[in-house]
Structures are given as structure tokens and as C-alpha cells.
Design a protein around this motif. Structure first.
Motif, PDB file in Angstrom:
ATOM      1  N   ASP A 278       0.814  -1.228   0.000  1.00  0.00           N
ATOM      2  CA  ASP A 278       0.000   0.000   0.000  1.00  0.00           C
ATOM      3  C   ASP A 278       0.848   1.278   0.000  1.00  0.00           C
ATOM      4  N   ASP A 279       2.163   1.101   0.143  1.00  0.00           N
ATOM      5  CA  ASP A 279       3.090   2.234   0.137  1.00  0.00           C
ATOM      6  C   ASP A 279       2.933   3.155   1.350  1.00  0.00           C
ATOM      7  N   LYS A 280       2.038   2.786   2.265  1.00  0.00           N
ATOM      8  CA  LYS A 280       1.820   3.642   3.436  1.00  0.00           C
ATOM      9  C   LYS A 280       2.283   2.977   4.721  1.00  0.00           C
ATOM     10  N   THR A 281       2.139   1.656   4.756  1.00  0.00           N
ATOM     11  CA  THR A 281       2.391   0.956   6.016  1.00  0.00           C
ATOM     12  C   THR A 281       3.591   0.021   5.895  1.00  0.00           C
ATOM     13  N   VAL A 282       4.101  -0.376   7.074  1.00  0.00           N
ATOM     14  CA  VAL A 282       5.163  -1.379   7.130  1.00  0.00           C
ATOM     15  C   VAL A 282       4.668  -2.579   7.934  1.00  0.00           C
ATOM     16  N   ALA A 283       5.324  -3.742   7.684  1.00  0.00           N
ATOM     17  CA  ALA A 283       4.907  -4.990   8.336  1.00  0.00           C
ATOM     18  C   ALA A 283       5.466  -5.055   9.758  1.00  0.00           C
ATOM     19  N   ALA A 284       4.948  -4.163  10.601  1.00  0.00           N
ATOM     20  CA  ALA A 284       5.380  -4.089  11.999  1.00  0.00           C
ATOM     21  C   ALA A 284       4.304  -4.678  12.887  1.00  0.00           C
ATOM     22  N   MET A 285       4.690  -5.106  14.067  1.00  0.00           N
ATOM     23  CA  MET A 285       3.680  -5.532  15.043  1.00  0.00           C
ATOM     24  C   MET A 285       4.144  -5.215  16.458  1.00  0.00           C
ATOM     25  N   ASP A 286       3.199  -4.827  17.303  1.00  0.00           N
ATOM     26  CA  ASP A 286       3.466  -4.608  18.725  1.00  0.00           C
ATOM     27  C   ASP A 286       2.490  -5.472  19.519  1.00  0.00           C
ATOM     28  N   VAL A 287       2.974  -6.133  20.545  1.00  0.00           N
ATOM     29  CA  VAL A 287       2.067  -6.850  21.447  1.00  0.00           C
ATOM     30  C   VAL A 287       1.807  -5.948  22.651  1.00  0.00           C
ATOM     31  N   LEU A 288       0.531  -5.750  22.958  1.00  0.00           N
ATOM     32  CA  LEU A 288       0.131  -4.865  24.059  1.00  0.00           C
ATOM     33  C   LEU A 288      -0.483  -5.689  25.183  1.00  0.00           C
TER      34      LEU A 288
ATOM     35  N   VAL B 172       6.094  -6.164  23.523  1.00  0.00           N
ATOM     36  CA  VAL B 172       6.900  -6.693  22.419  1.00  0.00           C
ATOM     37  C   VAL B 172       6.772  -5.744  21.234  1.00  0.00           C
ATOM     38  N   GLY B 173       7.909  -5.493  20.553  1.00  0.00           N
ATOM     39  CA  GLY B 173       7.863  -4.747  19.302  1.00  0.00           C
ATOM     40  C   GLY B 173       8.650  -5.512  18.259  1.00  0.00           C
ATOM     41  N   GLY B 174       8.090  -5.690  17.084  1.00  0.00           N
ATOM     42  CA  GLY B 174       8.815  -6.458  16.073  1.00  0.00           C
ATOM     43  C   GLY B 174       8.345  -6.144  14.673  1.00  0.00           C
ATOM     44  N   SER B 175       8.896  -6.866  13.700  1.00  0.00           N
ATOM     45  CA  SER B 175       8.506  -6.622  12.314  1.00  0.00           C
ATOM     46  C   SER B 175       9.066  -7.687  11.392  1.00  0.00           C
TER      47      SER B 175
ATOM     48  N   TYR C 252      11.500  -9.957  16.623  1.00  0.00           N
ATOM     49  CA  TYR C 252      10.893  -9.012  17.569  1.00  0.00           C
ATOM     50  C   TYR C 252      11.751  -8.906  18.818  1.00  0.00           C
ATOM     51  N   GLY C 253      11.431  -7.907  19.628  1.00  0.00           N
ATOM     52  CA  GLY C 253      12.113  -7.739  20.910  1.00  0.00           C
ATOM     53  C   GLY C 253      11.093  -7.755  22.036  1.00  0.00           C
ATOM     54  N   LEU C 254      11.393  -8.540  23.067  1.00  0.00           N
ATOM     55  CA  LEU C 254      10.563  -8.541  24.277  1.00  0.00           C
ATOM     56  C   LEU C 254      11.322  -7.785  25.359  1.00  0.00           C
ATOM     57  N   GLY C 255      10.695  -6.779  25.936  1.00  0.00           N
ATOM     58  CA  GLY C 255      11.286  -6.098  27.095  1.00  0.00           C
ATOM     59  C   GLY C 255      11.156  -7.018  28.293  1.00  0.00           C
ATOM     60  N   PHE C 256      12.297  -7.566  28.728  1.00  0.00           N
ATOM     61  CA  PHE C 256      12.244  -8.615  29.756  1.00  0.00           C
ATOM     62  C   PHE C 256      11.680  -8.069  31.075  1.00  0.00           C
ATOM     63  N   GLU C 257      12.111  -6.878  31.475  1.00  0.00           N
ATOM     64  CA  GLU C 257      11.596  -6.335  32.741  1.00  0.00           C
ATOM     65  C   GLU C 257      10.100  -6.040  32.658  1.00  0.00           C
ATOM     66  N   ARG C 258       9.630  -5.610  31.482  1.00  0.00           N
ATOM     67  CA  ARG C 258       8.180  -5.385  31.367  1.00  0.00           C
ATOM     68  C   ARG C 258       7.421  -6.699  31.524  1.00  0.00           C
ATOM     69  N   MET C 259       7.995  -7.769  30.993  1.00  0.00           N
ATOM     70  CA  MET C 259       7.375  -9.086  31.156  1.00  0.00           C
ATOM     71  C   MET C 259       7.357  -9.478  32.634  1.00  0.00           C
ATOM     72  N   ILE C 260       8.448  -9.193  33.327  1.00  0.00           N
ATOM     73  CA  ILE C 260       8.505  -9.527  34.760  1.00  0.00           C
ATOM     74  C   ILE C 260       7.492  -8.676  35.528  1.00  0.00           C
ATOM     75  N   GLN C 261       7.320  -7.434  35.120  1.00  0.00           N
ATOM     76  CA  GLN C 261       6.294  -6.600  35.741  1.00  0.00           C
ATOM     77  C   GLN C 261       4.928  -7.253  35.590  1.00  0.00           C
TER      78      GLN C 261
END
Ligand code: 4AD
Ligand code: MG
Length: 483
Positions: free
Chosen positions: A390-400, A408-411, A451-460
Motif C-alpha cells: 500500500d506504500d503507506k504501512t510497514v509490516a510491523a507488530m506490537d504486542v500490548l 513486544v515490538g517487532g517486524s 521481535y524484541g521482548l522487554g524482559f523487565e516489562r514481562m517480569i512486571q
């Protein structure tokens, strides 16, 4: 006499037998004393539970007994017996006791009562001795173990990426400089710029913000890897979810597209939560009670609907909701807090970046479950993300996650060399600096994601601790690098 080997309290409480002769060592939590008998609660950090020591007061030296105070360390010999009192099945009838180290009650800052977390942060060197921090440390250990197990079972290789680096993977300019230059006498070039040629690495270097770029190099050779190490960000955010030094888990997978990556992230997170529920029962029960007490102190409308244990069970049992950024923006735009201008940052139009208040609204109020947002506008994401048609978006994903926001933030990564180069030029990233990265697109490039998982956020999330400073032994935040 043969030396009796020390037994850890966890093992004693799990499978000790009445009549056993034992040696235990640990720190005194509390002491209750009457004329004939003293009860001491001893903890050695192997479990949240204490071992009750029973001391025959007339049989021990008065001076010695006086030294047994909260915080003192003991080495004890005794015989295990079924307990007469309520609260424990077994207790140790003390035969001899040695005080290894005193903790004078007038000076030792930890007393057998609940201290505030703010106070404990000021004595972060001693707070591991509290029940709360012991529980957090044990859960954290189990989560690291679960992570390695999860990836090992899937055939991922654990790769160490550098901490000292010349790149800023996220391109956010939030790096900590590393230098051996004399800051009082910085060498300059003829143009008056800092002469980094004279610095240790002969170029500008910093602490890594992410191991991803180097992780990609490894994935494009051995397919599936993960990193797990410290990352550093000089973001000036004084929030309950940001640290200047935090640990990130970064899997990187060749031949994965964005859907595969969302599947993996969800499977990993639910695996970790299930592992905690199965293997950290005592600690989670304690933390659940602690979180409940904390909730009670909050006004009704701010209290969460589920207890910590219910929340963990819910995540273990339910699939996450997957929503595109575009759909999420519509939901947010029409939402009550947006209409009534309750959000601090109002959502106006497609392209707006999401703040944690928006993420938490989607998770906690709208979907009432973890959410994976995907296909973000390219303008708010990093250069390496794969451009959609679509030329507008990227194949990114965040887990909330509830209570946390982004965990988690990844792509999917841009594997097409020409597209990557165009995007880097648009974002003013000099290609000379990342020639090694571009080489992977030059030679045998493949679709890949991570992707990257913030380990301390997971522990929280798993421990229910509200502030990220309380799930890392020595938090680094703006203005705070004590210990
Ligand atoms: O979303 P981020 O910035 O993604 C990356 O760094 C990618 N290179 C990851 C990848 O694709 N390999 O960070 C990933 C996660 C966030 O979702 C968040 O959980 C955590 O790292 N995080 C922080 N945790 C604590 N303090 C901070 N300052 C954090 N910044 C990010
Ligand atoms: Mg992110």
C-alpha cells in the motif's frame, strides 16, 4: 564429628522428615521470645517460606540469643520435628546455633513490617532481603529459564550480540556515548569537530540499543537465533515502564513472515506465563496477595477487574486479539475518552503515533485481552521494517498487555536491497555506516522477521509489580545510577 552439609530451606519444607538432623543457614526474618522458648523465622532465599526454629531459651547463652535479631545471619544445627503450632508443618528444634553476622536493630533498616517500595529503592543494596524482592528475583530467574527452554526446544541458537557498537539500530538517537577521550581536553579536527579518529575505536561508538541488526546477520546464516542481553537507551522518560538499562530478548527468524512472527510471539508469551503459573506457585500467591492489598488502597474506578493470578490464567488460556493499526485508530478515534477529550494525546488522524494511554485503552477497556497491533504507518517506525504494497504501512507488530502497554515490538524486515536503500536515504541514514548490514541483502537475502521482548516489562506483568524499577536489582533511570 563429620560436618553436616547445609540443606536449603526449600528442600526441607518440600521433603523434610521428622527426626532428621540438619544444618541450615540463612537470615532471621523475625524472632518471638518468651521465658522458655524463642521462635525464629529463618529464610535463605530458596523459597518465600521461612523455616521455624525453636530455641530452648534456658539452654542457650543470653548474649548469643540477644544477637539473634531481624537481619542477622545464622548457622544452625537441629532436629526436624512436626510443628505444634499453626502455620507450618515442620519446625527445627535447635541444638546449636552460631551467629555468623549481626544486624544491629538500631541500625538495620529492614524491620519486620511492610516498607514502602519508594523507601526500598533507596536501599536497593538491601532490598533483596525482603519477601517481595526475593519473590521477584525467583520469578525472574524462572522466566529466563523458561525463555531459554522455549527457544532451545524450537532449535533456536542463543547468540551474543555486541554491547559496544557504532550503530544506532532504532535510529532514535537515544544512545549512550562510549569514549576514552579526555573530556577536559577533547581532540579536534581542522574543522573544529571532535576527532574520533583519536578515540579508542577510532570512530564514534555507543552502547547498543538493540542486538537486532547483528542478530539478523546470524539468522541469515543459521535460520533461527535469539539474543538475550542488556540494552541501553538514553530516553529521558521517567515512567513506571522505562529504564535506561534493560534486558531484551530478540529472536530473529529466517523465512518467517509477519504472521509467523505474531504466532511465535504469542506462543512464547503464553508459554512463559504458563511456566510461571506452574513453577512459581508460592511466590505468585504471595505477590497476588501483595497486589490485592495495593489495589485496595486505590480508588474504586482505578482498580483492575482481575487479580494477578486471574490475569495470568486469562493470558495462558486465551488467544490474543489481532488488529491492524488502521482499525485500531478508528476504534480510538470514536472512543469515549477521545470524544470527551480525556486522553492526554487526542487521536486525530491516521498516522498518529499511539501512546501508552491508547494502548491500554484498547487492551483494558475495549478488547479486554492482550492485543497485537500490526501494519503501522511507515512514518512512525524504524528504517528496517518491510514496506507493504500500500506504500503507506510497514509490516510491523506490537504486542500490548494489560497494565503494561507495549511489551513486544517487532517486524518483518525489508529484505529487498533496493527498497532498503531507498528507505535509508529517505531517513538520512548513511549507507556507508551500514554496509555490513546491506551485504546480507546483497548476498543470499531471504524474507525474515523478528521481535524484541522487554524482559523487565514481562517480569512486571508476571509479578504484578507496578513500577519497572522494582523488577531489576539496580535500576538505572535519569539521574539515578547509585550502587
Ligand atoms: O520496540 P523496541 O524499541 O524494538 C526494538 O528494539 C527492536 N529492535 C526489536 C526487534 O525487533 N528485535 O523495543 C522492544 C521492547 C519494547 O516492546 C519494550 O517492551 C522494551 O523493549 N523496551 C523497554 N523496556 C524498558 N525500558 C525501556 N526504555 C524500553 N524500551 C523498549
Ligand atoms: Mg517499540
Amino acid at each position: 564429628m563429620d560436618k553436616i552439609r547445609r540443606t536449603k530451606i526449600r528442600q526441607i519444607l518440600n521433603d523434610g522428615k521428622s527426626g532428621q538432623e540438619l544444618c541450615v543457614k540463612g537470615w532471621v526474618r523475625t524472632k518471638r521470645e518468651s521465658k522458655n522458648v524463642a521462635f525464629v523465622a529463618l529464610n535463605d532465599g530458596s523459597t518465600i517460606n521461612n523455616l521455624q526454629l525453636v530455641i530452648d531459651v534456658p539452654k542457650v547463652d543470653e548474649e548469643l540469643l540477644r544477637k539473634i535479631t531481624t537481619g542477622a545471619s545464622l548457622s544452625v544445627l537441629g532436629k526436624l520435628a512436626e510443628s505444634q503450632g499453626a502455620g507450618q508443618a515442620l519446625e527445627l528444634l535447635v541444638e546449636s546455633v552460631e551467629v555468623l553476622g549481626e544486624a544491629h536493630p538500631d541500625e538495620y533498616p529492614l524491620q519486620p513490617k511492610r516498607h514502602s517500595l519508594e523507601f526500598l529503592r533507596e536501599i536497593a543494596h538491601l532490598r533483596p532481603r525482603t519477601n517481595t524482592f526475593g519473590a521477584v528475583f525467583r520469578v525472574k530467574h524462572e522466566m529466563a529459564y523458561a525463555l531459554h527452554t522455549f527457544f532451545h526446544k524450537k532449535g533456536f541458537l542463543y547468540v551474543h550480540t555486541p554491547i559496544l557498537t557504532a550503530s544506532d539500530a532504532e535510529g532514535a538517537g537515544e544512545t549512550f556515548r562510549v569514549t576514552t577521550l579526555d573530556l577536559n581536553n577533547v581532540p579536534k579536527t581542522e574543522d573544529g569537530d571532535i576527532d574520533f579518529k583519536q578515540d579508542f575505536f577510532e570512530k564514534e561508538t555507543n552502547l547498543t540499543v538493540s542486538g537486532q541488526l547483528e542478530g539478523e546477520l546470524a539468522a541469515l546464516a543459521v535460520s533461527d537465533i535469539y539474543t538475550f542481553g542488556p540494552t541501553f537507551r538514553a530516553e529521558n522518560s521517567n515512567t513506571a515502564r522505562h529504564l535506561a538499562e534493560f534486558w531484551m530478548v530478540e529472536p530473529e527468524m529466517a523465512f518467517y513472515d509477519l504472521d509467523d512472527t505474531m504466532d511465535l510471539a504469542e506462543e512464547m508469551l503464553r508459554y512463559m506465563v504458563k511456566h510461571a503459573l506452574e513453577h512459581c506457585k508460592d511466590d505468585l500467591q504471595f505477590l497476588n496477595k501483595r497486589a490485592e492489598d495495593e489495589e485496595k488502597a486505590k480508588p474504586q474506578h482505578q482498580r483492575s477487574e482481575m487479580s494477578l493470578l486471574e490475569r495470568l490464567q486469562f493470558v495462558a488460556d486465551n488467544e490474543f486479539e489481532r488488529v491492524s493499526y488502521t482499525d485500531a485508530i478508528e476504534i480510538l478515534r470514536r472512543s469515549k475518552p477521545n470524544q470527551k477529550k480525556k486522553f492526554q494525546f487526542l487521536i486525530d488522524e491516521w498516522g498518529d503515533d499511539l501512546q501508552s494511554e491508547h494502548e491500554r485503552f484498547l487492551v483494558e477497556k475495549h478488547f479486554k485481552k492482550p492485543v497485537i497491533l500490526y501494519n503501522y504507518p511507515k512514518g512512525i517506525k524504524a528504517f528496517y521494517m518491510r514496506q507493504n504494497d500500500d506504500d503507506k504501512t510497514v509490516a510491523a507488530m506490537d504486542v500490548l498487555f494489560p497494565g503494561i502497554g507495549e511489551i513486544v515490538g517487532g517486524s518483518q524486515r525489508e529484505e529487498r536491497k533496493a527498497n532498503l536503500e531507498t528507505r535509508m536515504a529517505e531517513m538520512n541514514i548513511p549507507s556507508e555506516e551500514l554496509s555490513w548490514y546491506l551485504d546480507t541483502r546483497r548476498f543470499g537475502t531471504v524474507p525474515h522477521s523478528g521481535y524484541g521482548l522487554g524482559f523487565e516489562r514481562m517480569i512486571q506483568f508476571v509479578t504484578g509489580m507496578g513500577n519497572i524499577r522494582d523488577v531489576i536489582p539496580f535500576p538505572r533511570t535519569p539521574g539515578n545510577c547509585e550502587f
